[in-house]
Design an enzyme around this catalytic site. Structure first.
Site, short mmCIF file in Angstrom:
data_model
loop_
_atom_site.label_atom_id
_atom_site.label_comp_id
_atom_site.label_asym_id
_atom_site.label_seq_id
_atom_site.Cartn_x
_atom_site.Cartn_y
_atom_site.Cartn_z
N TYR A 88 -1.01 -0.51 10.01
CA TYR A 88 -1.21 -0.88 8.60
C TYR A 88 0.00 -0.49 7.75
O TYR A 88 0.47 -1.27 6.92
CB TYR A 88 -2.48 -0.18 8.11
CG TYR A 88 -2.87 -0.45 6.68
CD1 TYR A 88 -3.43 -1.67 6.31
CD2 TYR A 88 -2.71 0.52 5.71
CE1 TYR A 88 -3.81 -1.90 5.00
CE2 TYR A 88 -3.09 0.30 4.40
CZ TYR A 88 -3.64 -0.91 4.05
OH TYR A 88 -4.02 -1.14 2.75
N SER A 98 0.83 -1.20 0.00
CA SER A 98 0.00 0.00 0.00
C SER A 98 0.87 1.24 0.00
O SER A 98 1.95 1.25 0.59
CB SER A 98 -0.91 0.01 1.23
OG SER A 98 -1.60 1.25 1.35
N LYS A 156 2.40 -3.01 5.68
CA LYS A 156 2.46 -2.94 4.22
C LYS A 156 3.87 -2.67 3.71
O LYS A 156 4.27 -3.18 2.65
CB LYS A 156 1.48 -1.89 3.71
CG LYS A 156 0.01 -2.31 3.83
CD LYS A 156 -0.24 -3.63 3.13
CE LYS A 156 -1.73 -3.92 2.98
NZ LYS A 156 -1.96 -5.23 2.32
#
Length: 303
Positions: A164, A151, A168
């Site tokens: 997150y 991401s 990622k």
């Protein structure tokens, strides 16, 4: 039929990007293990086989072959069962798409240990577990392709997503390590940073005018726009593509740079803290990067 004769495992394939990749791979000739536990966006609460069943049904309606697996990626034993599902149903495994994910966004100083661990377990540990479970089969058959979802939240940065973002960016590093370690066995590993309006992006705030504009741009980017790149990277047409990070944004495809030295300075007698302040930092400062977010770097309208 770029994937004819191949067997693919797609995690988190009960909806959104995962479903579109599973559908596209089936249309390209692959037999697909549709993995999804049917959990909420945060991974909390009851689970359901329904989302994954719906993906399997759509594939069957279109003439493809698929089976459902509802094991979690976040534990080693269950990840083994995901790979075994492919072997049991179709006798082999050729492709792993690590797409499963959850979100538990929170500003860093308020993020709980539970929320940190939950996101790391699904994204980073889950990618390792499923990939590692498939790796021995790939090694023995002398071929295989990993496609991991990273991401721009990790590659560039974002607010309220320390868990997150860390996961990622870790996936990008993991992919590179897999590519290096398994190249000798004919195994490839690449990442996609997908742009799409889906359940994973529905939590993005839209309070200010700038935030509303960003969400409006995202809503134009449907999940299916990421599927052709995933199919290509999983196919033999990409046999010489490994260790790379790509992004699919509407009708644009990007390849990302990876960290390399940008500028250096040398002092023969060595450095003191004072010399670093007076000489080194002024010399290096022009190579500094700003505190960008993903939306700052990808600021133009998708076309």
């Amino acid at each position: 039929m770029m994937l004819a004769g191949k067997v693919a495992v797609v995690t988190g394939a009960g909806g959104g990007i995962g479903r579109e990749i599973a559908l596209a791979m089936a249309l390209a000739g692959a037999k697909v293990v549709v993995n999804d536990i049917g959990a909420s966006l945060t991974g909390q609460g009851p689970t359901s086989a329904t989302p994954g069943e719906q993906t399997v049904q759509i594939i069957a309606q279109r003439g493809g072959e698929a089976v459902l697996n509802t094991e979690s990626v976040s534990a080693w034993d269950s990840a083994q069962k995901i790979v075994q599902a492919a072997l049991s149903a179709f006798g082999r495994i050729d492709i792993v798409v690590n797409n499963a994910g959850i979100l538990r966004d929170q500003i860093f100083h308020k993020m709980s240990v539970e929320d940190w661990r939950a996101v790391i377990d699904v994204h980073l540990n889950g990618t390792f577990y499923v990939s590692r479970a498939a790796a021995e089969h790939f090694r023995k058959q002398g071929s295989g392709a990993f496609v991991h979802m990273t991401s721009t939240s990790g590659l560039i940065g974002n607010f309220g997503q320390a868990n997150y973002s860390a996961a990622k960016l870790g996936i990008a590093a993991l992919s590179k390590s897999i590519a290096l370690d398994m190249q000798r066995f004919g195994v490839r590993s690449n990442c996609i940073a997908p742009f799409a309006w889906s359940r994973m992006t529905s939590s993005i705030p839209a309070e200010t005018e700038a935030e509303k504009a960003r969400v409006a741009r995202l809503q134009q980017m449907t999940p299916d726009k990421n599927a052709p790149l995933a199919v290509y990277l999983a196919s033999d047409a990409a046999k010489d593509v490994t260790g790379q990070i790509f992004a699919a944004r509407m009708n644009e495809i990007f390849v990302f740079s990876q960290p390399r030295p940008a500028r250096s300075t040398h002092r023969g007698e060595g450095w003191t803290p004072e010399a670093i302040a007076e000489t080194a930092m002024p010399a290096l400062r022009s190579a500094f990067l700003p505190l960008d977010r993903s939306g700052d770097v990808f600021s133009w309208d998708p076309v």
